[in-house]
Design a protein around this motif. Sequence first.
Motif, PDB file in Angstrom:
ATOM      1  N   ASP A  62      84.916  43.967 -18.387  1.00 64.23           N
ATOM      2  CA  ASP A  62      83.521  43.540 -18.324  1.00 64.23           C
ATOM      3  C   ASP A  62      82.890  43.395 -19.707  1.00 64.23           C
ATOM      4  O   ASP A  62      81.912  42.665 -19.878  1.00 64.23           O
ATOM      5  CB  ASP A  62      82.696  44.519 -17.475  1.00 64.23           C
ATOM      6  N   VAL A  63      83.437  44.092 -20.684  1.00 66.35           N
ATOM      7  CA  VAL A  63      82.895  43.963 -22.043  1.00 66.35           C
ATOM      8  C   VAL A  63      83.082  42.534 -22.533  1.00 66.35           C
ATOM      9  O   VAL A  63      82.167  41.915 -23.067  1.00 66.35           O
ATOM     10  CB  VAL A  63      83.575  44.977 -23.000  1.00 66.35           C
ATOM     11  N   GLU A  64      84.268  42.016 -22.309  1.00 67.48           N
ATOM     12  CA  GLU A  64      84.541  40.633 -22.703  1.00 67.48           C
ATOM     13  C   GLU A  64      83.709  39.660 -21.852  1.00 67.48           C
ATOM     14  O   GLU A  64      83.221  38.641 -22.342  1.00 67.48           O
ATOM     15  CB  GLU A  64      86.034  40.331 -22.564  1.00 67.48           C
ATOM     16  N   LYS A  65      83.533  40.021 -20.603  1.00 64.58           N
ATOM     17  CA  LYS A  65      82.739  39.162 -19.722  1.00 64.58           C
ATOM     18  C   LYS A  65      81.299  39.071 -20.227  1.00 64.58           C
ATOM     19  O   LYS A  65      80.709  37.990 -20.274  1.00 64.58           O
ATOM     20  CB  LYS A  65      82.771  39.697 -18.285  1.00 64.58           C
ATOM     21  N   LEU A  66      80.748  40.213 -20.614  1.00 65.20           N
ATOM     22  CA  LEU A  66      79.387  40.221 -21.168  1.00 65.20           C
ATOM     23  C   LEU A  66      79.306  39.280 -22.365  1.00 65.20           C
ATOM     24  O   LEU A  66      78.362  38.508 -22.517  1.00 65.20           O
ATOM     25  CB  LEU A  66      78.991  41.635 -21.590  1.00 65.20           C
ATOM     26  N   TYR A  67      80.327  39.363 -23.201  1.00 58.59           N
ATOM     27  CA  TYR A  67      80.348  38.505 -24.388  1.00 58.59           C
ATOM     28  C   TYR A  67      80.377  37.034 -23.982  1.00 58.59           C
ATOM     29  O   TYR A  67      79.615  36.219 -24.500  1.00 58.59           O
ATOM     30  CB  TYR A  67      81.564  38.848 -25.257  1.00 58.59           C
ATOM     31  N   GLN A  68      81.234  36.716 -23.024  1.00 60.78           N
ATOM     32  CA  GLN A  68      81.362  35.318 -22.597  1.00 60.78           C
ATOM     33  C   GLN A  68      80.075  34.789 -21.952  1.00 60.78           C
ATOM     34  O   GLN A  68      79.676  33.652 -22.191  1.00 60.78           O
ATOM     35  CB  GLN A  68      82.524  35.162 -21.600  1.00 60.78           C
ATOM     36  N   ILE A  69      79.455  35.624 -21.144  1.00 60.79           N
ATOM     37  CA  ILE A  69      78.179  35.205 -20.538  1.00 60.79           C
ATOM     38  C   ILE A  69      77.182  34.894 -21.648  1.00 60.79           C
ATOM     39  O   ILE A  69      76.516  33.857 -21.648  1.00 60.79           O
ATOM     40  CB  ILE A  69      77.626  36.310 -19.604  1.00 60.79           C
ATOM     41  N   ALA A  70      77.113  35.810 -22.610  1.00 63.89           N
ATOM     42  CA  ALA A  70      76.154  35.641 -23.705  1.00 63.89           C
ATOM     43  C   ALA A  70      76.436  34.368 -24.497  1.00 63.89           C
ATOM     44  O   ALA A  70      75.513  33.622 -24.840  1.00 63.89           O
ATOM     45  CB  ALA A  70      76.185  36.864 -24.614  1.00 63.89           C
ATOM     46  N   VAL A  71      77.702  34.113 -24.767  1.00 64.62           N
ATOM     47  CA  VAL A  71      78.064  32.909 -25.533  1.00 64.62           C
ATOM     48  C   VAL A  71      77.508  31.663 -24.860  1.00 64.62           C
ATOM     49  O   VAL A  71      76.976  30.768 -25.520  1.00 64.62           O
ATOM     50  CB  VAL A  71      79.604  32.810 -25.670  1.00 64.62           C
ATOM     51  N   HIS A  72      77.611  31.637 -23.525  1.00 58.48           N
ATOM     52  CA  HIS A  72      77.197  30.414 -22.829  1.00 58.48           C
ATOM     53  C   HIS A  72      75.721  30.388 -22.464  1.00 58.48           C
ATOM     54  O   HIS A  72      75.235  29.416 -21.892  1.00 58.48           O
ATOM     55  CB  HIS A  72      78.097  30.188 -21.602  1.00 58.48           C
ATOM     56  N   MET A  73      75.030  31.455 -22.779  1.00 60.02           N
ATOM     57  CA  MET A  73      73.564  31.438 -22.624  1.00 60.02           C
ATOM     58  C   MET A  73      72.899  30.917 -23.887  1.00 60.02           C
ATOM     59  O   MET A  73      71.734  30.536 -23.882  1.00 60.02           O
ATOM     60  CB  MET A  73      73.045  32.862 -22.404  1.00 60.02           C
ATOM     61  N   GLU A  74      73.651  30.931 -24.972  1.00 65.70           N
ATOM     62  CA  GLU A  74      73.034  30.679 -26.272  1.00 65.70           C
ATOM     63  C   GLU A  74      72.923  29.190 -26.566  1.00 65.70           C
ATOM     64  O   GLU A  74      73.861  28.436 -26.345  1.00 65.70           O
ATOM     65  CB  GLU A  74      73.873  31.372 -27.357  1.00 65.70           C
ATOM     66  N   GLY A  75      71.746  28.807 -27.063  1.00 65.52           N
ATOM     67  CA  GLY A  75      71.542  27.405 -27.450  1.00 65.52           C
ATOM     68  C   GLY A  75      71.492  26.454 -26.276  1.00 65.52           C
ATOM     69  O   GLY A  75      71.707  25.258 -26.417  1.00 65.52           O
ATOM     70  N   ARG A  76      71.226  26.959 -25.077  1.00 65.94           N
ATOM     71  CA  ARG A  76      71.289  26.104 -23.889  1.00 65.94           C
ATOM     72  C   ARG A  76      69.930  25.943 -23.205  1.00 65.94           C
ATOM     73  O   ARG A  76      69.856  25.310 -22.162  1.00 65.94           O
ATOM     74  CB  ARG A  76      72.251  26.723 -22.860  1.00 65.94           C
ATOM     75  N   THR A  77      68.901  26.540 -23.743  1.00 70.67           N
ATOM     76  CA  THR A  77      67.647  26.618 -22.980  1.00 70.67           C
ATOM     77  C   THR A  77      66.449  26.053 -23.736  1.00 70.67           C
ATOM     78  O   THR A  77      66.545  25.738 -24.920  1.00 70.67           O
ATOM     79  CB  THR A  77      67.353  28.083 -22.600  1.00 70.67           C
ATOM     80  N   ILE A  78      65.336  25.957 -23.041  1.00 67.73           N
ATOM     81  CA  ILE A  78      64.123  25.399 -23.634  1.00 67.73           C
ATOM     82  C   ILE A  78      63.641  26.274 -24.788  1.00 67.73           C
ATOM     83  O   ILE A  78      63.332  25.794 -25.855  1.00 67.73           O
ATOM     84  CB  ILE A  78      63.011  25.257 -22.566  1.00 67.73           C
ATOM     85  N   CYS A  79      63.568  27.565 -24.555  1.00 64.98           N
ATOM     86  CA  CYS A  79      63.054  28.439 -25.604  1.00 64.98           C
ATOM     87  C   CYS A  79      64.149  29.397 -26.046  1.00 64.98           C
ATOM     88  O   CYS A  79      65.289  29.326 -25.607  1.00 64.98           O
ATOM     89  CB  CYS A  79      61.811  29.195 -25.135  1.00 64.98           C
ATOM     90  N   ALA A  80      63.785  30.326 -26.924  1.00 67.60           N
ATOM     91  CA  ALA A  80      64.787  31.179 -27.547  1.00 67.60           C
ATOM     92  C   ALA A  80      65.007  32.492 -26.804  1.00 67.60           C
ATOM     93  O   ALA A  80      65.744  33.342 -27.285  1.00 67.60           O
ATOM     94  CB  ALA A  80      64.393  31.451 -28.992  1.00 67.60           C
ATOM     95  N   LEU A  81      64.387  32.666 -25.639  1.00 67.81           N
ATOM     96  CA  LEU A  81      64.567  33.958 -24.964  1.00 67.81           C
ATOM     97  C   LEU A  81      66.028  34.162 -24.560  1.00 67.81           C
ATOM     98  O   LEU A  81      66.570  35.254 -24.656  1.00 67.81           O
ATOM     99  CB  LEU A  81      63.654  34.076 -23.745  1.00 67.81           C
ATOM    100  N   SER A  82      66.654  33.095 -24.132  1.00 70.02           N
ATOM    101  CA  SER A  82      68.064  33.190 -23.743  1.00 70.02           C
ATOM    102  C   SER A  82      68.906  33.595 -24.956  1.00 70.02           C
ATOM    103  O   SER A  82      69.763  34.479 -24.867  1.00 70.02           O
ATOM    104  CB  SER A  82      68.526  31.848 -23.184  1.00 70.02           C
TER     105      SER A  82
END
Lengths: 416, 503
Positions: free
Chosen positions: A371-391
């Motif tokens: 799950d540690v790696e999973k957390l990292y992967q989720i985070a990677v794909h949340m980044e730079g993908r949204t309207i604002c910087a909260l993601s």
Amino acid sequence: MEFTKILTRFENIPNSRALATYEKHGGYEAAKKALTQTREEIITLVKDSGLRGRGGAGFPTGLKWSFVPKTADTVYLLCNNDEGEPGTFKDRYILELSPHMLIEGMIIAAHAIGAKKAYIYTRCEFYDEIRWMNEAIAEAYQAGYLGKNLFGTNVQVDLDHYIGAGAYICGEETGLISSLEGKKGQPKLKPPFPAISGYLGKPTIVNNTETLAAVPWIITHGAAAHRAMGTEKSPGTKLFCVSGPVKKPGVFERPLGYPLKKLIFEDAGGMLDGKQLKAVIPGGASAPVLLPAEIETLTLDYEAIAAAGSMLGSGAVMVIPHDQPMMELLRILVNFFHHESCGQCTPCREGTGWLASVVQGVEEKTATPEDVEKLYQIAVHMEGRTICALSDAAAMPTKAITRKFADELKRSIRGI
Amino acid sequence: MADTVTFTLNDKNVTVPKGWTVMQAAKQAQVDIPHFCWHPGLSVAGVCRFCMVHVQGARKLEIACNLQATEGMIVRTDTPEVKEAHKWGLEFHLINHPLDCPVCDQAGECGLQDFYMQVGKYKSQMTRPKVLKPKAVDLGPRLILDTERCILCSRCVRFEEEVTKTGALGIFDRGDRAIIGTYGEEKIEHNYQENLVDVCPVGAFTSKKFRFKQRVWFLQEKSSICPGCSTGCKIKVHARTDRRTYYRVKPEIDETVNGFWMCDKGRDTIAHLNREHRLPQSQMRIDGKKQTVPTAQALESLRRAIETAGAEETALLVSAHYTVEEYEAFFHYFCDQLGVTKVYQWRAETEDRDSFDGILLRGDENPNTAGLRAAMRRVKGRTVPIKNEIATCVSKKPKVVVALCPEVPFTSPWFQEDLKQLAGISHVSLWTCRYEATEVAGITSWIPMKGFAEKTGHFLNYEGAKRELQEAFPSATAEALSVVEAVQQMAAIATITTETATL
């Protein structure tokens, strides 16, 4: 060592919030001077001073002001006083010391961008600060510093104070605009940018409290004096909020480029007895965590911290001691962002929830080391993908913690 | 040239009007970019973050829906980074989706399913419990909302804001707790509810009328025109030909008339087409008793009645529910060939023809008023004012009346009452697809007509625009005829009769 103080120059001055005190120390002279200058002159001066936005992004302030179309009939100036980044408590300090400094900065900024109407958006939790700000606004109106025909010119600046309802996302500039418009606090799609179409669809400049409060000093002392402090790309001073188990936590105004270790170990008095430094979050909850080895020679300016893989952000330096479990820190961070995500963009809405849920799995003892790696992967794909910087704000610290403390996190999942 | 921009999309040069987005350009160039929140008839929300594309020189991926195409821009939709973004974009959409496709009406036409096949095909990483939300929420007379299936694309919210301007829907709460809903206990009761089902890219909004009725992959679609009013919305009728059953109507994009929408009334215009409502075969009243007869017999009897009474004693009573082609054949035969001159319109006594709901629905509930008037102008040599002329028709005491009956029941509630006025006429031949409401004393024969979805041709709408019924289903009842076919059959019988007489 003494430093030139801009924002905290009223420290240790009795009754510093009163208009009379502010006037005694040269208050509103900068506004008086600025109102005899043209908009272009002020914008050029602020550009030359190198002042950068203090809310976190560090965007050049003068440049931002210059984006307002010269032909616009209605322009708004908004002060972002919705200080909500965990670990940050600098703007409230400005209001505690000298709310008039902010008002004066706003008069100058409003004149520079051609705004007749300005708003301060303050978070509702600032109970005392709201009262102080209201008192200062009333005083300024009384003294003729706000309203029509300021300082004998035809410049008009009206100022209102708006109190938020407690959402972190309303500290994002377009989220703040939505909220001020009476809508749900959700960031707006860009383009168009607020300088073209912001509050009520009109050109709008949103500046952080600390940014605006620095403007009068720059008008009075000039661009060169401001550039004399800090680094070439990060001139001036900045408020740093040091928190965590240090001997003297608090707000420190230091020139940008100041050594981080010096701030923690000298100015803030170093670690409490028995505590050792494990890590530092240099710029608020969304800034990636740095290890002691990474801050050895690190200086507090936008470029140096970015080069180290983190960010200066709001200047909230959070000191993490050796006995702080990183899984617990991660849990607090992802729960915060999960709670505060406005939910309009899918990667953030689902991603923050997913991060929080995976971390929850640790508590429920259903998590696996993978799950540690999973957390990292989720985070990677949340980044730079949204309207604002909260993601991004949720993703960046998650990535850093899951990379830099992977072994510790896996151990805590295994329960050892 | 200044009005267009040319840019590169996956190595292909694409030229579009200035101001278009990459998404619009990609649609035109038939390059698929997966998306949920973007809808051509609504404003850009940019929230699903699914339509990521790679722009050369850009720091990060951009969303195609809010990216204006600029001269020389180089866009790719197929880089490994984009593909990864699409996969993860879909995974984020699906982690809290219930995946109840087997019981979901949207299955088979669902964005989540389609894009999973197109850009997904991954093994889900989600192992945590899903967020639970309200299911089967009753939102209106025609709507059921499942907030768990919802992907919060906000299309429905924007539809209510921008099209009906009711602002009836909102997104409540935030983060992954956010749900679509109305304010308080309010229901959505306007005439455009089912567009919400259409704009919903997943199975969150379902139609009460269509719910659990049919799997969509068993349906065939035919392009037609809504007969519900004089707007003439372009529609697709969905039916199962193997069962000869009509299931639903959906709007078809037609930017000149209905855009992307249609009203709920229009969706009900297929109800009368199913067999249980249809006149199955020709019937005649013989010796006071209604009997099923071959259509040829009923038409021949009508032909004889006209011959006996004379063309001058024959009247045509015509509703505005038929196609231009049908009127042409009908008047050509009865007026030009047989010499009938008494031609009367048949329509609602009182209707506010000028009323308009501001979106699509018009007060003239006849699909082809303009077509009928044009045809009548030809045969009468003058323009006829629009009104119901059944009373005039009866007052002229014709001996034979051929009545082209109104087709859509709910737009002609006056039908049965009007029929009673024909009681004293010796031969009344009803040409109708409806069975109900035709059981009135004094009717001599009933000829089964095809419904609008069962014939091709065109209507002229309120502004005279040609509205083409492009495709036809086989009729739900085997013996139904279009007016054109009925007239041909009648003319053929007449010829035989004449030939027989000569012999």
